[in-house]
Motif scaffolding. Structure first.
Motif, mmCIF file in Angstrom:
data_model
loop_
_atom_site.group_PDB
_atom_site.id
_atom_site.type_symbol
_atom_site.label_atom_id
_atom_site.label_comp_id
_atom_site.label_asym_id
_atom_site.label_seq_id
_atom_site.Cartn_x
_atom_site.Cartn_y
_atom_site.Cartn_z
ATOM 1 N N ALA A 65 -4.022 -15.996 -4.176
ATOM 2 C CA ALA A 65 -5.276 -16.730 -4.060
ATOM 3 C C ALA A 65 -6.165 -16.133 -2.976
ATOM 4 C CB ALA A 65 -4.993 -18.200 -3.771
ATOM 5 N N ALA A 66 -5.566 -15.723 -1.855
ATOM 6 C CA ALA A 66 -6.331 -15.084 -0.785
ATOM 7 C C ALA A 66 -6.942 -13.775 -1.274
ATOM 8 C CB ALA A 66 -5.436 -14.834 0.426
ATOM 9 N N GLU A 67 -6.193 -13.039 -2.089
ATOM 10 C CA GLU A 67 -6.712 -11.789 -2.656
ATOM 11 C C GLU A 67 -7.919 -12.059 -3.555
ATOM 12 O OE1 GLU A 67 -5.334 -9.302 -6.366
ATOM 13 O OE2 GLU A 67 -3.946 -8.947 -4.713
ATOM 14 N N ASP A 68 -7.815 -13.061 -4.420
ATOM 15 C CA ASP A 68 -8.945 -13.398 -5.288
ATOM 16 C C ASP A 68 -10.163 -13.786 -4.462
ATOM 17 O OD1 ASP A 68 -7.279 -12.929 -7.416
ATOM 18 O OD2 ASP A 68 -7.043 -15.038 -7.979
ATOM 19 N N VAL A 88 -15.597 -12.323 -2.202
ATOM 20 C CA VAL A 88 -16.466 -12.010 -1.063
ATOM 21 C C VAL A 88 -16.944 -10.561 -1.155
ATOM 22 C CG1 VAL A 88 -16.640 -11.838 1.445
ATOM 23 C CG2 VAL A 88 -15.341 -13.717 0.415
ATOM 24 N N ASN A 89 -16.015 -9.651 -1.444
ATOM 25 C CA ASN A 89 -16.366 -8.240 -1.578
ATOM 26 C C ASN A 89 -17.430 -8.033 -2.643
ATOM 27 O OD1 ASN A 89 -15.441 -6.247 0.102
ATOM 28 N ND2 ASN A 89 -13.659 -5.699 -1.123
ATOM 29 N N TYR A 90 -17.257 -8.705 -3.781
ATOM 30 C CA TYR A 90 -18.214 -8.564 -4.883
ATOM 31 C C TYR A 90 -19.613 -8.965 -4.435
ATOM 32 C CZ TYR A 90 -20.647 -9.394 -9.270
ATOM 33 O OH TYR A 90 -21.581 -9.388 -10.280
ATOM 34 N N MET A 91 -19.721 -10.116 -3.754
ATOM 35 C CA MET A 91 -21.036 -10.581 -3.336
ATOM 36 C C MET A 91 -21.655 -9.649 -2.301
ATOM 37 S SD MET A 91 -21.872 -13.077 -5.226
ATOM 38 C CE MET A 91 -23.448 -13.225 -4.369
ATOM 39 N N VAL A 92 -20.839 -9.128 -1.390
ATOM 40 C CA VAL A 92 -21.379 -8.218 -0.380
ATOM 41 C C VAL A 92 -21.834 -6.911 -1.026
ATOM 42 C CG1 VAL A 92 -20.798 -6.863 1.678
ATOM 43 C CG2 VAL A 92 -20.089 -9.250 1.508
ATOM 44 N N PRO A 124 -24.585 -9.224 5.372
ATOM 45 C CA PRO A 124 -23.116 -9.155 5.399
ATOM 46 C C PRO A 124 -22.500 -9.510 6.747
ATOM 47 C CG PRO A 124 -24.054 -6.950 5.382
ATOM 48 C CD PRO A 124 -25.201 -7.899 5.181
ATOM 49 N N SER A 125 -23.323 -9.719 7.758
ATOM 50 C CA SER A 125 -22.798 -10.170 9.051
ATOM 51 C C SER A 125 -22.846 -11.689 9.173
ATOM 52 C CB SER A 125 -23.602 -9.545 10.201
ATOM 53 O OG SER A 125 -24.899 -10.099 10.292
ATOM 54 N N LYS A 126 -23.340 -12.367 8.139
ATOM 55 C CA LYS A 126 -23.460 -13.824 8.159
ATOM 56 C C LYS A 126 -22.784 -14.422 6.923
ATOM 57 C CE LYS A 126 -25.983 -13.906 11.924
ATOM 58 N NZ LYS A 126 -25.385 -14.338 13.205
ATOM 59 N N VAL A 127 -21.503 -14.151 6.794
ATOM 60 C CA VAL A 127 -20.723 -14.663 5.669
ATOM 61 C C VAL A 127 -19.934 -15.891 6.141
ATOM 62 C CG1 VAL A 127 -18.927 -14.163 3.972
ATOM 63 C CG2 VAL A 127 -20.540 -12.368 4.652
ATOM 64 N N ILE A 128 -20.277 -17.050 5.591
ATOM 65 C CA ILE A 128 -19.575 -18.303 5.888
ATOM 66 C C ILE A 128 -18.668 -18.606 4.702
ATOM 67 C CG2 ILE A 128 -19.839 -20.784 6.308
ATOM 68 C CD1 ILE A 128 -22.647 -20.107 7.438
ATOM 69 N N VAL A 129 -17.417 -18.953 4.972
ATOM 70 C CA VAL A 129 -16.460 -19.158 3.890
ATOM 71 C C VAL A 129 -15.806 -20.527 4.048
ATOM 72 C CG1 VAL A 129 -16.034 -16.705 3.556
ATOM 73 C CG2 VAL A 129 -14.647 -17.965 5.207
ATOM 74 N N SER A 147 -7.946 -2.762 5.073
ATOM 75 C CA SER A 147 -9.119 -1.891 5.145
ATOM 76 C C SER A 147 -10.051 -2.091 3.951
ATOM 77 C CB SER A 147 -8.688 -0.422 5.219
ATOM 78 O OG SER A 147 -8.037 -0.019 4.025
ATOM 79 N N ARG A 148 -9.539 -2.700 2.880
ATOM 80 C CA ARG A 148 -10.384 -2.970 1.704
ATOM 81 C C ARG A 148 -11.479 -3.973 2.029
ATOM 82 N NH1 ARG A 148 -6.753 -5.341 -2.740
ATOM 83 N NH2 ARG A 148 -8.780 -5.439 -3.778
ATOM 84 N N TYR A 149 -11.303 -4.728 3.100
ATOM 85 C CA TYR A 149 -12.203 -5.851 3.382
ATOM 86 C C TYR A 149 -12.855 -5.708 4.749
ATOM 87 C CZ TYR A 149 -9.097 -7.642 -0.279
ATOM 88 O OH TYR A 149 -8.359 -7.784 -1.434
ATOM 89 N N GLN A 150 -13.453 -4.557 4.993
ATOM 90 C CA GLN A 150 -14.043 -4.316 6.303
ATOM 91 C C GLN A 150 -15.545 -4.048 6.252
ATOM 92 O OE1 GLN A 150 -11.652 -1.199 8.113
ATOM 93 N NE2 GLN A 150 -10.064 -2.642 8.736
ATOM 94 N N ASN A 151 -16.181 -4.380 5.126
ATOM 95 C CA ASN A 151 -17.610 -4.130 4.999
ATOM 96 C C ASN A 151 -18.442 -5.396 5.202
ATOM 97 O OD1 ASN A 151 -16.602 -5.234 2.638
ATOM 98 N ND2 ASN A 151 -18.126 -4.246 1.333
#
Length: 299
Positions: free
Chosen positions: A125-128, A133-137, A147-152, A177-181
């Motif tokens: 679930a965390a991966e999904d 998040v990655n898709y939207m960014v 991308p510096s103002k992502v609220i989850v 590292s996949r999630y560092q953008n």
């Protein structure tokens, strides 16, 4: 003198508009967009995007929310979550509600389900969630996202996935590292918990807003077994809820707001509409403007 007065009035008008954005309803809604952010196990995983209409701001904060349902049910179109997304978009946010793999659909997630399986459920679930998040960014230019103002945020199972992704990333992902953008600006948790608050450190201590009942019978408010399983049951796994998480954030001098409902059970996984004004004020002050606040409210 008239020119000076005009400039002063213009400043007051612009200043007032800036202050009301993100805390007050100042926009109508654009048509909702639905996108597929991933395909896994033969299933298209979709998300709905809510945006303010006729908005000219170029770099907008985004709120991405994950519904609850015990990893077995629930939907991104649940009326409460939809109303929250609409409320956020009217205030100037890009708001997103996501679907994810319901890996326990038709199956137990209680004390009879082994702890190792629960851990894998959290990880999937965390991966999904992070893929959404990655898709939207990646679409930040299309949707004018900062991308510096992502609220989850998330409710119940969704909150568990989000909290583990944000604070327990080393337990959830083999390759972070996949999630560092992008950068998380804040977390919004409704009756959520994570595997181990000890993994929260200065690097990942993201400010948060937490709602939790002190007697939650499914997801612990403090530190306790998931579903209150006993040590001899296969599903025994310890989790840290809102109280334990905020104690760690307080120790790290990180901002948070904790609403504790004395005697409350898991009903506080529902959207707290009576307190959304306070929630959006905190989002604006802390998540967007980086003010330092530590707030604890007992109900």
């Amino acid at each position: 003198m008239k020119k000076l007065l005009f400039i002063l009035l213009l400043f007051i008008s612009v200043s007032g508009s800036a202050q009301s954005r993100f805390t007050q309803d100042i926009f109508q809604l654009q048509n909702i967009e639905t996108q597929t952010y991933a395909t896994k196990d033969g299933v298209d995983l979709k998300l709905d995007i809510y945006q303010p209409a006729k908005d000219t701001m170029q770099n907008r904060p985004i709120i991405i929310f994950m519904h609850g349902g015990g990893f077995a049910g629930g939907t991104r179109t649940n009326p409460n979550e939809v109303n929250f997304a609409k409320a956020a978009a009217r205030k100037g946010y890009v708001a997103v509600q996501i679907s994810y793999r319901l890996t326990r659909k038709g199956k137990s997630f209680g004390c009879d389900y082994k702890a190792e399986g629960k851990m894998e459920t959290f990880q999937l679930a965390a991966e999904d969630f992070m893929d959404a998040v990655n898709y939207m960014v990646q679409q930040k230019d299309t949707y004018r996202i900062d991308p510096s103002k992502v609220i989850v945020g998330g409710s119940s199972a969704g909150a568990e996935a989000v909290l583990n992704a944000v604070y327990n990333e080393r337990l959830m992902f083999s390759d972070v590292s996949r999630y560092q953008n992008f950068d998380f600006a804040g977390v919004f948790s409704l009756a959520g918990a994570l595997v181990d608050a000890r993994y929260i450190n200065e690097e990942n201590a993201i400010p948060g807003v937490f709602f939790h009942g002190t007697e939650d019978n499914l997801v612990p408010y403090g530190t306790a077994p998931h579903h209150w399983c006993n040590r001899k049951q296969p599903g025994y796994i310890m989790l840290d809820g809102a109280k334990t998480i905020t104690e760690k954030l307080k120790e790290l001098n990180t901002s948070y707001m904790l609403y504790s409902f004395e005697g409350g059970k898991h009903e506080h996984s529902g959207m707290p509409f009576d307190y959304l004004s306070e929630v959006f004020d905190f989002f604006n002050s802390v998540f967007l403007n980086e003010e330092k606040l530590q707030v604890e409210v007992w109900k």
